[in-house]
Write a protein that holds these residues in place. Structure first.
Motif, PDB file in Angstrom:
ATOM      1  N   ALA A  81       0.937  -1.388  -0.108  1.00 44.37           N
ATOM      2  CA  ALA A  81       0.106   0.105   0.052  1.00 44.37           C
ATOM      3  C   ALA A  81       0.843   1.021  -0.080  1.00 44.37           C
ATOM      4  O   ALA A  81       2.092   1.018   0.639  1.00 44.37           O
ATOM      5  CB  ALA A  81      -0.948  -0.173   1.061  1.00 44.37           C
ATOM      6  N   VAL A  82       0.233   2.077  -0.598  1.00 45.58           N
ATOM      7  CA  VAL A  82       0.876   3.579  -0.546  1.00 45.58           C
ATOM      8  C   VAL A  82      -0.238   4.487   0.084  1.00 45.58           C
ATOM      9  O   VAL A  82      -1.489   4.557  -0.185  1.00 45.58           O
ATOM     10  CB  VAL A  82       1.289   4.082  -1.633  1.00 45.58           C
ATOM     11  N   ASP A  83       0.201   5.216   1.325  1.00 44.38           N
ATOM     12  CA  ASP A  83      -0.697   6.135   2.108  1.00 44.38           C
ATOM     13  C   ASP A  83      -0.050   7.547   1.773  1.00 44.38           C
ATOM     14  O   ASP A  83       1.147   7.691   1.796  1.00 44.38           O
ATOM     15  CB  ASP A  83      -0.700   5.582   3.536  1.00 44.38           C
ATOM     16  N   ILE A  84      -1.009   8.491   1.740  1.00 38.11           N
ATOM     17  CA  ILE A  84      -0.640   9.927   1.554  1.00 38.11           C
ATOM     18  C   ILE A  84      -1.326  10.622   2.620  1.00 38.11           C
ATOM     19  O   ILE A  84      -2.395  10.370   2.621  1.00 38.11           O
ATOM     20  CB  ILE A  84      -0.722  10.279   0.082  1.00 38.11           C
ATOM     21  N   PHE A  85      -0.615  11.458   3.388  1.00 37.90           N
ATOM     22  CA  PHE A  85      -1.189  12.374   4.329  1.00 37.90           C
ATOM     23  C   PHE A  85      -0.733  13.549   4.024  1.00 37.90           C
ATOM     24  O   PHE A  85       0.421  14.046   3.891  1.00 37.90           O
ATOM     25  CB  PHE A  85      -0.602  11.769   5.638  1.00 37.90           C
TER      26      PHE A  85
END
Length: 156
Positions: free
Chosen positions: A124-128
């Protein structure tokens, strides 16, 4: 497989918003001083998803945070409610950071999610987005780690 995807989407799609535990083991502690957004998000991620310490949620996320995962409503409370059940159902889950980077107010985490020790997991890639020292917005993309690959590269 569909249930696994839904569960994993719950984990990450919650934008890291979790229920506040009343257990003394998770009593809120003073947060460390962070030098940048990347350090702050990394600390938050590891506390919530690898230590299952949900006590950091109130101090580190905005109440009105914006969620881009279509499976969840905006706002911290919606996500707090959802992740509490997830962590109870999958107490051995973890999401190990493989790469992390930042650009201004955005922090990107490439991670390996597993529900238990036997799970192949997902990449997964999470962007915040961070504003005024709080996580205010979240995006994610998630894919299963297949049993076989057309190449010899890993997903990490």
């Amino acid at each position: 497989m569909k249930l696994k995807k839904t569960i994993t989407a719950t984990l990450l799609g919650l934008g890291l918003m979790t229920a506040i535990s009343t257990s003394p083991a998770f009593a809120a502690e003073k947060l460390p001083a962070f030098t940048d957004n990347k350090q702050m998000v990394e600390y938050f991620w590891n506390e919530v998803f690898n230590k299952h310490n949900t006590a950091v949620i109130d101090e580190m996320t905005a109440h009105n945070y914006i969620q881009h995962n279509p499976g969840f409503a905006d706002g911290r409370q919606s996500f707090e409610d959802g992740i509490e059940g997830f962590l109870k159902e999958f107490p051995r889950s973890k999401a190990v950071i493989k790469h992390i980077g930042s650009d201004g107010d955005l922090v990107f985490i490439h991670n390996h999610i597993t529900l238990n020790d036997a799970d192949r997991g997902q990449a997964a890639v999470d962007i915040f987005r961070v504003k005024d020292g709080k996580i205010v917005e979240h995006w994610d993309v998630i894919q299963d780690i297949p049993a076989t690959s057309a190449n010899n590269n890993t997903m990490f």
